[in-house]
Design a protein around this motif. Structure first.
Motif, PDB file in Angstrom:
ATOM      1  N   LEU A 311       0.836  -1.198   0.000  1.00 41.24           N
ATOM      2  CA  LEU A 311       0.000   0.000   0.000  1.00 41.24           C
ATOM      3  C   LEU A 311       0.873   1.252   0.000  1.00 41.24           C
ATOM      4  CD1 LEU A 311      -2.637  -1.107   2.664  1.00 41.24           C
ATOM      5  CD2 LEU A 311      -2.900  -1.111   0.179  1.00 41.24           C
ATOM      6  N   PHE A 312       0.434   2.267  -0.763  1.00 39.76           N
ATOM      7  CA  PHE A 312       1.234   3.475  -0.917  1.00 39.76           C
ATOM      8  C   PHE A 312       0.407   4.734  -0.694  1.00 39.76           C
ATOM      9  CE2 PHE A 312       3.933   0.396  -2.762  1.00 39.76           C
ATOM     10  CZ  PHE A 312       5.226   0.911  -2.716  1.00 39.76           C
ATOM     11  N   ASP A 313       1.046   5.720  -0.031  1.00 43.93           N
ATOM     12  CA  ASP A 313       0.448   7.045   0.056  1.00 43.93           C
ATOM     13  C   ASP A 313       0.457   7.683  -1.328  1.00 43.93           C
ATOM     14  OD1 ASP A 313       0.151   7.824   3.073  1.00 43.93           O
ATOM     15  OD2 ASP A 313       2.123   6.858   2.932  1.00 43.93           O
ATOM     16  N   PRO A 314      -0.466   8.641  -1.591  1.00 36.67           N
ATOM     17  CA  PRO A 314      -0.371   9.399  -2.832  1.00 36.67           C
ATOM     18  C   PRO A 314       0.956  10.153  -2.883  1.00 36.67           C
ATOM     19  CG  PRO A 314      -2.513   9.742  -1.797  1.00 36.67           C
ATOM     20  CD  PRO A 314      -1.664   8.999  -0.800  1.00 36.67           C
ATOM     21  N   PRO A 315       1.667  10.121  -3.994  1.00 41.20           N
ATOM     22  CA  PRO A 315       2.962  10.817  -4.073  1.00 41.20           C
ATOM     23  C   PRO A 315       2.786  12.325  -3.932  1.00 41.20           C
ATOM     24  CG  PRO A 315       2.261  10.055  -6.237  1.00 41.20           C
ATOM     25  CD  PRO A 315       1.306   9.459  -5.257  1.00 41.20           C
ATOM     26  N   VAL A 316       3.810  12.978  -3.404  1.00 48.74           N
ATOM     27  CA  VAL A 316       3.770  14.418  -3.145  1.00 48.74           C
ATOM     28  C   VAL A 316       4.870  15.109  -3.951  1.00 48.74           C
ATOM     29  CG1 VAL A 316       4.073  16.207  -1.393  1.00 48.74           C
ATOM     30  CG2 VAL A 316       2.790  14.121  -0.843  1.00 48.74           C
ATOM     31  N   PRO A 317       4.533  16.122  -4.765  1.00 47.82           N
ATOM     32  CA  PRO A 317       5.555  16.823  -5.551  1.00 47.82           C
ATOM     33  C   PRO A 317       6.385  17.753  -4.678  1.00 47.82           C
ATOM     34  CG  PRO A 317       3.419  17.843  -5.893  1.00 47.82           C
ATOM     35  CD  PRO A 317       3.174  16.627  -5.038  1.00 47.82           C
ATOM     36  N   LEU A 318       7.660  17.911  -5.040  1.00 40.23           N
ATOM     37  CA  LEU A 318       8.560  18.860  -4.377  1.00 40.23           C
ATOM     38  C   LEU A 318       8.788  20.033  -5.321  1.00 40.23           C
ATOM     39  CD1 LEU A 318      11.146  16.361  -2.834  1.00 40.23           C
ATOM     40  CD2 LEU A 318       9.495  17.755  -1.581  1.00 40.23           C
ATOM     41  N   HIS A 319       7.890  21.020  -5.245  1.00 42.37           N
ATOM     42  CA  HIS A 319       7.918  22.120  -6.211  1.00 42.37           C
ATOM     43  C   HIS A 319       9.114  23.045  -6.032  1.00 42.37           C
ATOM     44  CE1 HIS A 319       4.058  21.093  -7.944  1.00 42.37           C
ATOM     45  NE2 HIS A 319       3.502  21.066  -6.749  1.00 42.37           N
TER      46      HIS A 319
END
Length: 363
Positions: A311-319
């Protein structure tokens, strides 16, 4: 995995407080509840009687909620975790309680994996809460023996974002340092914080995860880097040092393996998806945590990803990632997988990089 969230994350941050029986969770819990005035914290425990709360801190008592003088509150779990949290949010919306973040204290025998999975599986929890970090309390006096006897304690250490070492005043400094080294071999990326008479700066417990929209690039990198990385530029490494031949056998320690990879060039979408799908398909139940900062070909912004088993968290962008830096770093911590197996898995990604000389060596 390549669908990247861009919305601002307004979910409540959750800290998972774990540690084996007698490690010192109660002392730390009382210290958390005594702090004020901000942030206001909701602590969830199984039963008030088991929590050992300092009654001098209690201001008012409800049926299943204790209000503290600091403005924090302690909630006894009724039913399952999801219903307890839904009830807390309902009370907050009705202005009956107030809190900014949540701490969940697990039982001494609990495996953090099941709690982390609950926040990913349950639709309500996934929508309203985010895991801010796993804090594991470890007893410096009895901890070595506990790790030898109880694999649950080893799993708690391996899953942590922060290790709080308690009762260091009860052991010689040489023994404490040796235990530090053992903990780092089980979990190379977790910081170790020594408690002063059972107390640590409360702020040190928050904002541990690099998987959050407010995280700065250096915070996300710190979440992945070994605490004492001798060669951060090495391309592929088994992160945990090999035990000394003079050490006593530690069968539970040997069940935990970790490895990392650093890739200088963006990863092809297909290669990353194939690697991750293969890892989950073949060894999903054994993956305690896999996390990373990844640059994919054709996408300027890197993203942080994190998974527990399958199971994976939704990925988060590093803007705010610095321009020109296209380095990816991935870390795996697993049980019942040898380091060579983990390195072989990560080699699938290195094989898709442009031909170049690499300097691979253990950290």
């Amino acid at each position: 995995m390549t669908d990247i969230m861009h919305a601002t994350d307004t979910r409540f941050p959750v800290t998972l407080l774990t540690g084996f029986l007698g490690a010192g969770k109660t002392t730390l819990l009382n210290a958390i509840l005594s702090k004020g005035p901000a942030p206001k914290i909701a602590v969830i425990v199984n039963e008030f009687g088991e929590a050992g709360l300092d009654h001098d801190l209690i201001e008012a008592v409800d049926e299943d909620i204790i209000l503290m003088q600091s403005g924090c509150l302690c909630c006894s779990m009724r039913g399952d975790l999801s219903r307890t949290l839904q009830d807390l949010v309902t009370r907050k919306h009705e202005s009956r309680v107030t809190f900014d973040r949540i701490v969940i204290e697990t039982t001494g025998l609990a495996d953090p994996v099941s709690v982390l999975q609950t926040f990913l599986i349950d639709p309500y929890l996934a929508e309203n809460f985010r895991m801010d970090g796993v804090v594991t309390v470890v007893d410096a006096a009895t901890g070595p023996d506990t790790l030898n006897r109880q694999f649950e304690a080893v799993s708690q250490v391996a899953m942590a974002d922060l290790l709080v070492l308690s009762k260091t005043d009860l052991v010689p400094e040489s023994a404490s340092q040796a235990f530090d080294a053992r903990l780092r071999s089980l979990n190379p990326t977790a910081d170790i914080l020594r408690a002063d008479r059972g107390v640590v700066p409360t702020k040190a417990l928050w904002d541990l995860s690099g998987l959050r929209h407010q995280a700065r690039p250096e915070q996300a990198e710190a979440w992945l880097m070994p605490a004492a990385d001798a060669d951060p530029l090495c391309n592929l490494s088994g992160m945990a040092p090999a035990p000394s031949p003079a050490q006593a056998p530690r069968p539970h320690d040997e069940r935990i393996g970790s490895a990392s990879i650093v890739l200088d060039d963006p990863i092809p979408h297909a290669a990353f998806d194939l690697w991750l799908d293969t890892l989950i398909l073949l060894r999903g139940p054994d993956i305690l945590r896999v996390k990373g900062i990844v640059h994919l070909e054709g996408i300027e912004t890197p993203f942080v990803f994190h998974g527990v088993q399958h199971l994976f968290d939704p990925p988060v962008p590093l803007h705010d990632w610095p321009g020109g830096d296209r380095t990816s770093r991935i870390v795996i911590i697993a049980r019942d997988m040898t380091r060579s197996e983990l390195v072989h898995s990560l080699d699938m990604l290195r094989a898709r990089q442009p031909s170049q000389e690499t300097n691979a060596q253990p950290v």
